[in-house]
Design a protein around this motif. Structure first.
Motif, short mmCIF file in Angstrom:
data_model
loop_
_atom_site.label_atom_id
_atom_site.label_comp_id
_atom_site.label_asym_id
_atom_site.label_seq_id
_atom_site.Cartn_x
_atom_site.Cartn_y
_atom_site.Cartn_z
N ASP A 124 -4.88 6.29 -2.53
CA ASP A 124 -3.97 5.17 -2.24
C ASP A 124 -3.71 4.35 -3.50
O ASP A 124 -4.57 4.22 -4.38
N GLU B 34 -5.36 2.27 -8.36
CA GLU B 34 -5.44 3.57 -7.72
C GLU B 34 -6.89 3.76 -7.26
O GLU B 34 -7.83 3.52 -8.02
N TYR B 35 -7.06 4.24 -6.02
CA TYR B 35 -8.39 4.28 -5.40
C TYR B 35 -8.96 5.69 -5.39
O TYR B 35 -8.24 6.67 -5.17
N ILE C 167 -2.51 0.50 -4.45
CA ILE C 167 -2.32 -0.83 -3.89
C ILE C 167 -1.80 -1.76 -4.97
O ILE C 167 -2.35 -1.81 -6.08
N VAL D 265 0.86 -1.18 0.00
CA VAL D 265 0.00 0.00 0.00
C VAL D 265 0.90 1.23 0.00
O VAL D 265 1.68 1.43 0.94
N ASN D 266 0.82 2.01 -1.07
CA ASN D 266 1.69 3.18 -1.24
C ASN D 266 3.15 2.80 -1.04
O ASN D 266 3.93 3.54 -0.43
N ILE E 233 -8.22 1.66 3.42
CA ILE E 233 -7.93 2.31 2.13
C ILE E 233 -8.54 3.71 2.10
O ILE E 233 -9.69 3.91 2.48
N GLN E 234 -7.73 4.66 1.61
CA GLN E 234 -8.15 6.05 1.47
C GLN E 234 -8.07 6.47 0.00
O GLN E 234 -7.28 5.92 -0.78
#
Length: 303
Positions: free
Chosen positions: A269, A284-285, A271, A212-213, A265-266
């Motif tokens: 973020d 990408e979220y 992943i 994550v990132n 998750i924000q």
């Protein structure tokens, strides 16, 4: 020869392809248009993998370029997406659950499937959206009331990477907490980038990772599975008919946000999920907007 089956193109217009090494060991993409219109249950059930090997060996497949082209799911929309919960010993422990004595089974809608590099929506009201890297099984021929795990192994066409995205507030707490609600959200099952034939990979000791990132969250092995893929297929066949093209996601290892060790998750973020030999996903979220239609096409490539 290890093969990697892929579907390339915009959402809804993917074209079937296979990735194979040439005589010099370089990976090249070849169109499967001369063999099939898609990588689906019909292709798998009609010995499509074996026919692909024969066509490659005889030089009958046309080489293509995949540069800058979106990578879709490696199998066309399956009839069923079947999921196994709490299938890693360490993940059961971090979830506060007793390791199950029989597989925990639930279903996901097939419209949750998305490409491995597609932008990923976080539900509008979600505060606890979580990642889960998982080994995915793709069924190659119909399975019903199989007699043993060894027989079940012959019904597995191949394997892929999956992300079983889960909204924990919808899934778990209170009287309304239900696994189906927490795991049925749009775009919540990224799959791919490839389908690797069962004959080309040993699923019993594959490294699974989630970043994550850029920071490690999950780093485990399929050797920590409680129920191996053949056992899962055998078990499921006693309760449902598994059809060619069906996808089974086999549970996640430790290291999810539900553990309390990491934030959920924000928006913004990135992943990345990877399984040895099966490739890497990247999503990408963004925050989905209430009332807006879920996009039918995504901007995502293998770049």
């Amino acid at each position: 020869m290890t093969l990697k089956f892929a579907r390339l193109g915009t959402a809804g217009n993917e074209q079937p392809a296979v990735i194979a090494q040439d005589a010099n060991g370089a990976e090249k993409y070849y169109s499967l248009a001369s063999l099939t219109t898609d990588i689906d249950g019909g292709f798998l059930a009609s010995d499509g993998i074996a026919r692909t090997r024969e066509a490659l060996e005889s030089g009958k497949l046309k080489e293509i370029s995949a540069e800058g082209v979106r990578v879709g799911t490696p199998v066309a929309r399956p009839g069923n997406v079947i999921a196994i919960g709490l299938n890693y010993t360490a993940h059961a422990a971090e979830s506060g659950a007793t390791p199950p004595e029989v597989p925990v089974v639930f279903l996901k809608p097939t419209n949750t499937i998305s490409g491995p590099f597609d932008a990923a929506p976080i539900p509008p009201s979600s505060e606890k959206y979580d990642w889960e890297v998982e080994l995915a099984i793709v069924i190659g021929k119909e399975a019903s009331y199989l007699s043993s795990a060894s027989e079940a192994a012959n019904h597995i066409a191949g394997y892929a990477v999956a992300n079983d995205l889960s909204e924990r507030d919808y899934q778990i707490p209170g009287a309304a907490g239900q696994w189906t609600k927490g795991k049925s959200l749009p775009g919540s099952t990224p799959l791919g980038p490839w389908l690797v034939p069962a004959d080309d990979i040993e699923p019993g000791n594959l490294r699974l990772q989630t970043l994550v990132n850029g920071e490690s969250r999950q780093d485990s092995s399929t050797s920590d599975m409680i129920f191996d893929p053949a056992t899962i297929v055998h078990h499921l066949s006693q309760y449902m008919v598994l059809e060619p093209g069906d996808v089974i996601i086999t549970g996640t290892p430790e290291g999810v946000a539900l553990s309390g060790r990491f934030p959920f998750i924000q928006p913004g973020d990135v992943i990345e999920l990877e399984i040895d030999g099966l490739g890497r996903q990247r999503q990408e979220y963004y925050r989905a907007v209430a009332g807006a239609a879920h996009p039918v096409s995504f901007v995502g490539t293998n770049a």
